[in-house]
Design a protein around this motif. Structure first.
Motif, PDB file in Angstrom:
ATOM      1  N   LYS A 279       0.926  -1.138   0.204  1.00 33.50           N
ATOM      2  CA  LYS A 279      -0.111  -0.146  -0.006  1.00 33.50           C
ATOM      3  C   LYS A 279       0.597   1.234  -0.080  1.00 33.50           C
ATOM      4  O   LYS A 279       0.444   2.168  -0.278  1.00 33.50           O
ATOM      5  N   SER A 304      -2.129  -5.689  -7.214  1.00 33.11           N
ATOM      6  CA  SER A 304      -3.624  -5.070  -6.927  1.00 33.11           C
ATOM      7  C   SER A 304      -3.618  -4.313  -5.519  1.00 33.11           C
ATOM      8  O   SER A 304      -4.585  -3.546  -5.241  1.00 33.11           O
ATOM      9  N   LYS A 305      -2.896  -4.491  -4.534  1.00 34.08           N
ATOM     10  CA  LYS A 305      -2.907  -4.098  -3.397  1.00 34.08           C
ATOM     11  C   LYS A 305      -2.100  -2.774  -3.273  1.00 34.08           C
ATOM     12  O   LYS A 305      -2.236  -1.923  -2.217  1.00 34.08           O
ATOM     13  N   SER A 307      -2.349   0.409  -3.906  1.00 36.98           N
ATOM     14  CA  SER A 307      -3.763   1.448  -4.216  1.00 36.98           C
ATOM     15  C   SER A 307      -2.994   2.676  -4.153  1.00 36.98           C
ATOM     16  O   SER A 307      -3.741   3.881  -4.928  1.00 36.98           O
ATOM     17  N   SER A 326      -3.873   0.211  -9.870  1.00 40.41           N
ATOM     18  CA  SER A 326      -4.165   1.495  -8.692  1.00 40.41           C
ATOM     19  C   SER A 326      -5.139   2.431  -9.716  1.00 40.41           C
ATOM     20  O   SER A 326      -4.575   3.151 -10.772  1.00 40.41           O
TER      21      SER A 326
END
Length: 371
Positions: A279, A304-305, A307, A326
């Motif tokens: 993140k 995917s994490k 963001s 993102s």
């Protein structure tokens, strides 16, 4: 007050020409009055040494003289302007003997203590050391001191270690220039150090502008502070400044609360995944060419994490398999993108530029997308 400095080195190399230029600018023999001259450049290139040698040569022509080599340090560690004023009074009025003896950004023949040549056993090693230092006098001095008295094998081992862990004294000097930057300029500096050294100026300008930096002003500041240069339309950063920038990023990622804001290697990708710190990642540039057998396939969930990811450049043999991207991405460049569509969950509201050269893309999204 006649200067009686005994600390100016007698074996300085290449000092005469810049000293002569400085004397010409001062116009000492032509007119009366007050004159000031500035010597600018990145830390460690010899500004203090030039000033001190010039002082040593001309101070006897004046009835009073004073030399202070690190006024910023006095302000930080002592009583600010008061302590500086005390030093000026002490030196100019002769209240107390105050011999000028200072540290130099400076090349002494520390490693070999020789005037002319070195033995053939050390010749190649000397070239390696000079190549590592990239002409920075301070780096040559510090490395020479460290390597003095060691045999060839020990020197090679020490140099290999220094390449992994840059000498702290050198980095401390170089970091002074970085610490004086504004936050946006620091971000641009770190992006160049981590990703874009020796890249095309126009190409990098476009990327940084897409990412929301005021790059025209920011690059000019970095150039003025000698942190980068533009040569043949390429952005150039000194090798040791590049190490400094990467060291700053890595130190910010080595505490208990790791951030991993910038990633540029396979090892860093793995570290982020192992620590579940996706993140915090804001920029990824994977530019190293990877052998076909060593192509990296990264678990879909990790990308995917991310963001907070705003910049993503993937080149050569990297294969990352995403299920999402993102929504903060502003610049996306993915060579040989392996899929027919972008992820359906990717909302490109912030995207400024998309480059998918030599990709398998058929259309941007499989289904209709509102932009």
């Amino acid at each position: 007050m006649e200067c009686k400095s005994s600390c100016v080195s007698k074996d300085l190399v290449g000092i005469n020409s810049p000293i002569e230029a400085l004397q010409n600018h001062l116009l000492l023999d032509s007119i009366d009055g007050v004159r000031a001259i500035g010597i600018c450049g990145m830390g460690g290139i010899g500004k203090t040494t030039l000033a001190m040698v010039l002082y040593d040569q001309i101070s006897h022509r004046f009835s009073a003289s004073c030399f202070i080599d690190d006024i910023s340090k006095i302000y930080r560690l002592h009583d600010g302007p008061l302590d500086a004023q005390k030093q000026i009074l002490l030196q100019t009025l002769g209240i107390e003997h105050h011999q000028i003896c200072n540290r130099y950004s400076l090349f002494y023949r520390k490693a070999f203590k020789l005037e002319k040549t070195i033995s053939s056993n050390y010749q190649n090693l000397a070239y390696e050391i000079l190549n590592y230092a990239k002409g920075l006098p301070l780096a040559i001095k510090v490395l020479g001191s460290f390597l003095f008295g060691r045999n060839v094998t020990e020197c090679k081992s020490a140099l290999a270690r220094l390449r992994q862990i840059p000498d702290k004294d050198v980095m401390d000097v170089l970091q002074l220039s970085f610490d004086g930057l504004e936050e946006t300029e620091k971000e641009i500096f770190l992006h160049i150090a981590c990703f874009f050294n020796s890249w095309s100026e126009n190409y990098v300008n476009n990327i940084l502008n897409c990412c929301g930096f005021y790059v025209d002003i920011g690059l000019r500041v970095l150039i003025d502070k000698s942190l980068i240069s533009i040569n043949y339309s390429e952005i150039k950063m000194h090798y040791l400044l590049e190490e400094l920038g990467r060291k700053i990023v890595q130190e910010n990622s080595s505490k208990e609360q790791r951030k991993w804001s910038r990633l540029w290697s396979k090892k860093q990708l793995y570290n982020v995944a192992m620590e579940s710190m996706e993140k915090h990642v804001e920029a990824i540039v994977l530019n190293d060419e990877v052998d076909y057998k060593e192509r990296v396939y990264w678990n879909v969930e990790h990308l995917s994490k991310m963001s907070s990811l705003r910049l993503l450049i993937i080149k050569y043999g990297w294969n990352i398999l995403p299920c999402s991207l993102s929504n903060e991405l502003r610049y996306l460049e993915w060579y040989r993108y392996p899929f027919k569509y972008l992820p359906s969950s990717f909302h490109a509201n912030e995207l400024v530029q998309l480059i998918l050269n030599w990709s398998n893309i058929k259309q941007l999204w499989k289904n209709k997308k509102v932009l």
